[in-house]
Design a protein around this motif. Sequence first.
Motif, PDB file in Angstrom:
ATOM      1  N   VAL A   1       0.871  -1.175   0.000  1.00  0.00           N
ATOM      2  CA  VAL A   1       0.000   0.000   0.000  1.00  0.00           C
ATOM      3  C   VAL A   1       0.908   1.225   0.000  1.00  0.00           C
ATOM      4  O   VAL A   1       1.592   1.504   0.992  1.00  0.00           O
ATOM      5  CB  VAL A   1      -0.941   0.010   1.217  1.00  0.00           C
ATOM      6  CG1 VAL A   1      -1.929   1.166   1.097  1.00  0.00           C
ATOM      7  CG2 VAL A   1      -1.688  -1.314   1.336  1.00  0.00           C
ATOM      8  N   ASP A   2       0.922   1.926  -1.120  1.00  0.00           N
ATOM      9  CA  ASP A   2       1.874   3.018  -1.321  1.00  0.00           C
ATOM     10  C   ASP A   2       1.208   4.369  -1.064  1.00  0.00           C
ATOM     11  O   ASP A   2       0.423   4.859  -1.867  1.00  0.00           O
ATOM     12  CB  ASP A   2       2.427   2.956  -2.750  1.00  0.00           C
ATOM     13  CG  ASP A   2       3.578   3.918  -2.966  1.00  0.00           C
ATOM     14  OD1 ASP A   2       3.956   4.620  -2.010  1.00  0.00           O
ATOM     15  OD2 ASP A   2       4.109   3.953  -4.095  1.00  0.00           O
ATOM     16  N   ASN A   3       1.565   4.984   0.064  1.00  0.00           N
ATOM     17  CA  ASN A   3       1.036   6.299   0.435  1.00  0.00           C
ATOM     18  C   ASN A   3       1.843   7.450  -0.141  1.00  0.00           C
ATOM     19  O   ASN A   3       1.588   8.617   0.185  1.00  0.00           O
ATOM     20  CB  ASN A   3       1.001   6.434   1.957  1.00  0.00           C
ATOM     21  CG  ASN A   3      -0.147   5.678   2.608  1.00  0.00           C
ATOM     22  OD1 ASN A   3      -0.982   5.095   1.933  1.00  0.00           O
ATOM     23  ND2 ASN A   3      -0.175   5.675   3.924  1.00  0.00           N
ATOM     24  N   SER A   4       2.806   7.148  -0.997  1.00  0.00           N
ATOM     25  CA  SER A   4       3.654   8.183  -1.576  1.00  0.00           C
ATOM     26  C   SER A   4       2.859   9.079  -2.521  1.00  0.00           C
ATOM     27  O   SER A   4       1.841   8.659  -3.078  1.00  0.00           O
ATOM     28  CB  SER A   4       4.805   7.543  -2.358  1.00  0.00           C
ATOM     29  OG  SER A   4       5.540   6.631  -1.571  1.00  0.00           O
TER      30      SER A   4
ATOM     31  N   ASN B   1      -2.763   9.376   1.321  1.00  0.00           N
ATOM     32  CA  ASN B   1      -1.980   9.161   2.544  1.00  0.00           C
ATOM     33  C   ASN B   1      -2.817   9.341   3.812  1.00  0.00           C
ATOM     34  O   ASN B   1      -2.635  10.301   4.569  1.00  0.00           O
ATOM     35  CB  ASN B   1      -0.755  10.076   2.587  1.00  0.00           C
ATOM     36  CG  ASN B   1       0.190   9.716   3.732  1.00  0.00           C
ATOM     37  OD1 ASN B   1       0.059   8.666   4.356  1.00  0.00           O
ATOM     38  ND2 ASN B   1       1.149  10.582   4.004  1.00  0.00           N
ATOM     39  N   PRO B   2      -3.726   8.407   4.074  1.00  0.00           N
ATOM     40  CA  PRO B   2      -4.574   8.512   5.263  1.00  0.00           C
ATOM     41  C   PRO B   2      -3.872   8.124   6.556  1.00  0.00           C
ATOM     42  O   PRO B   2      -4.452   8.243   7.635  1.00  0.00           O
ATOM     43  CB  PRO B   2      -5.703   7.537   4.952  1.00  0.00           C
ATOM     44  CG  PRO B   2      -5.036   6.473   4.132  1.00  0.00           C
ATOM     45  CD  PRO B   2      -4.036   7.207   3.284  1.00  0.00           C
ATOM     46  N   GLY B   3      -2.632   7.632   6.455  1.00  0.00           N
ATOM     47  CA  GLY B   3      -1.897   7.239   7.647  1.00  0.00           C
ATOM     48  C   GLY B   3      -1.519   5.770   7.634  1.00  0.00           C
ATOM     49  O   GLY B   3      -1.966   4.993   6.783  1.00  0.00           O
ATOM     50  N   PHE B   4      -0.684   5.400   8.599  1.00  0.00           N
ATOM     51  CA  PHE B   4      -0.142   4.041   8.680  1.00  0.00           C
ATOM     52  C   PHE B   4      -1.232   3.006   8.919  1.00  0.00           C
ATOM     53  O   PHE B   4      -1.388   2.052   8.159  1.00  0.00           O
ATOM     54  CB  PHE B   4       0.891   4.000   9.813  1.00  0.00           C
ATOM     55  CG  PHE B   4       1.523   2.651  10.046  1.00  0.00           C
ATOM     56  CD1 PHE B   4       2.637   2.253   9.336  1.00  0.00           C
ATOM     57  CD2 PHE B   4       1.010   1.785  11.008  1.00  0.00           C
ATOM     58  CE1 PHE B   4       3.222   1.012   9.560  1.00  0.00           C
ATOM     59  CE2 PHE B   4       1.578   0.553  11.246  1.00  0.00           C
ATOM     60  CZ  PHE B   4       2.692   0.160  10.514  1.00  0.00           C
TER      61      PHE B   4
ATOM     62  N   ILE C   1      -6.715  -1.138   4.693  1.00  0.00           N
ATOM     63  CA  ILE C   1      -7.089  -1.442   3.305  1.00  0.00           C
ATOM     64  C   ILE C   1      -6.657  -2.867   2.961  1.00  0.00           C
ATOM     65  O   ILE C   1      -7.426  -3.660   2.403  1.00  0.00           O
ATOM     66  CB  ILE C   1      -6.441  -0.438   2.337  1.00  0.00           C
ATOM     67  CG1 ILE C   1      -7.032   0.953   2.550  1.00  0.00           C
ATOM     68  CG2 ILE C   1      -6.620  -0.888   0.882  1.00  0.00           C
ATOM     69  CD1 ILE C   1      -6.306   2.061   1.791  1.00  0.00           C
ATOM     70  N   ALA C   2      -5.417  -3.200   3.310  1.00  0.00           N
ATOM     71  CA  ALA C   2      -4.885  -4.525   3.015  1.00  0.00           C
ATOM     72  C   ALA C   2      -5.550  -5.608   3.861  1.00  0.00           C
ATOM     73  O   ALA C   2      -5.845  -6.701   3.364  1.00  0.00           O
ATOM     74  CB  ALA C   2      -3.376  -4.543   3.237  1.00  0.00           C
ATOM     75  N   ILE C   3      -5.781  -5.320   5.135  1.00  0.00           N
ATOM     76  CA  ILE C   3      -6.388  -6.322   6.019  1.00  0.00           C
ATOM     77  C   ILE C   3      -7.790  -6.678   5.547  1.00  0.00           C
ATOM     78  O   ILE C   3      -8.185  -7.852   5.554  1.00  0.00           O
ATOM     79  CB  ILE C   3      -6.401  -5.812   7.476  1.00  0.00           C
ATOM     80  CG1 ILE C   3      -4.968  -5.718   8.019  1.00  0.00           C
ATOM     81  CG2 ILE C   3      -7.225  -6.739   8.367  1.00  0.00           C
ATOM     82  CD1 ILE C   3      -4.857  -5.025   9.366  1.00  0.00           C
TER      83      ILE C   3
ATOM     84  N   GLU D   1      -8.346   4.628  12.740  1.00  0.00           N
ATOM     85  CA  GLU D   1      -7.874   5.491  11.662  1.00  0.00           C
ATOM     86  C   GLU D   1      -7.777   6.953  12.068  1.00  0.00           C
ATOM     87  O   GLU D   1      -7.317   7.785  11.286  1.00  0.00           O
ATOM     88  CB  GLU D   1      -8.763   5.309  10.431  1.00  0.00           C
ATOM     89  CG  GLU D   1      -8.693   3.884   9.887  1.00  0.00           C
ATOM     90  CD  GLU D   1      -9.391   3.703   8.552  1.00  0.00           C
ATOM     91  OE1 GLU D   1      -9.878   4.701   7.978  1.00  0.00           O
ATOM     92  OE2 GLU D   1      -9.442   2.545   8.076  1.00  0.00           O
ATOM     93  N   LYS D   2      -8.177   7.269  13.293  1.00  0.00           N
ATOM     94  CA  LYS D   2      -7.997   8.632  13.784  1.00  0.00           C
ATOM     95  C   LYS D   2      -6.564   8.861  14.252  1.00  0.00           C
ATOM     96  O   LYS D   2      -6.173   9.989  14.524  1.00  0.00           O
ATOM     97  CB  LYS D   2      -8.990   8.925  14.904  1.00  0.00           C
ATOM     98  CG  LYS D   2     -10.439   8.979  14.425  1.00  0.00           C
ATOM     99  CD  LYS D   2     -11.398   9.294  15.571  1.00  0.00           C
ATOM    100  CE  LYS D   2     -12.835   9.331  15.071  1.00  0.00           C
ATOM    101  NZ  LYS D   2     -13.795   9.593  16.180  1.00  0.00           N
ATOM    102  N   ILE D   3      -5.797   7.775  14.353  1.00  0.00           N
ATOM    103  CA  ILE D   3      -4.371   7.882  14.675  1.00  0.00           C
ATOM    104  C   ILE D   3      -3.615   7.834  13.352  1.00  0.00           C
ATOM    105  O   ILE D   3      -3.602   6.795  12.673  1.00  0.00           O
ATOM    106  CB  ILE D   3      -3.911   6.744  15.599  1.00  0.00           C
ATOM    107  CG1 ILE D   3      -4.708   6.759  16.906  1.00  0.00           C
ATOM    108  CG2 ILE D   3      -2.414   6.867  15.886  1.00  0.00           C
ATOM    109  CD1 ILE D   3      -4.388   5.593  17.834  1.00  0.00           C
TER     110      ILE D   3
END
Length: 274
Positions: free
Chosen positions: A38-41, A63-66, A72-74, A194-196
Amino acid sequence: MFVTASIVCYRNDRKILLEAIDSFLNSKTDFPIFLYLVDNSPTDELKNITSHPDVEYIFNPSNPGFGAAHNIAIKKAMERNSQYHLVLNPDAYFDENTLQNLTHYLENNSAIGNLMPKVLYPDGKIQRLCKLLPTPYDWIGRRFNPFKGMVEKRNEIFELRFTGYDTIMDVPYLSGCFMFLQLDAIRKIGFFDEKIFMYGEETDLCRRLIDGGYRTVYYPEIHIYHHFEKGSHKSWKLTKIGMQSAIYYFNKWGWFFDWGRKKINRETLKALGK
């Protein structure tokens, strides 16, 4: 059995990232595996880093965060009926037998929701990544405390250094660099918050796993390697992100009157003979 993994990318060094990718794909297993990148670049220049058929590249420039990117992947892994999912940092790597051994350990210990092996620097020195649930001092005060003796004294307890890191133990706060998750547990307790945006999402997830009746376990029979650049200690921008995450976390769970934290930490220390 089916095992998936995800790596969240952001302008990574290609050599180091490829080391992480290959360590997963080169695993010797008696079950199928699949990797999500998952590429947030801001650009998709990492798109061609691998053409392996068991890798799906997901360009995610918003780039919603780590944690949000791993979610998304899980979710995709769950659609594939994966039993276990590895959240892997782009600067971590391991040998070909690691995945097989950890998976079989999880298979024989169904109460474990998150499993972390021993984590070493590339030179073989150990990383102290087992922690108690943090107090505001642990996450904010230690960072700015000029009295190193006080910091080291607290680290002996907070980072469970007194254990020697050589025995299997239940640990309430495991590093996010290598989180081997049981997906049935994630279905029950929920995904990363996802708030973190970044820093602290693994703490929150570990705590919710414990509250959900699962174990979060350190397993030193197996080791991995992690470059561990401590970006938040080198960049004021990342320090600010870390502070924002800490504030959100303590607003959610409690600052100084967090009875759940007190109970979990007390029980952890008692089990470890402290």
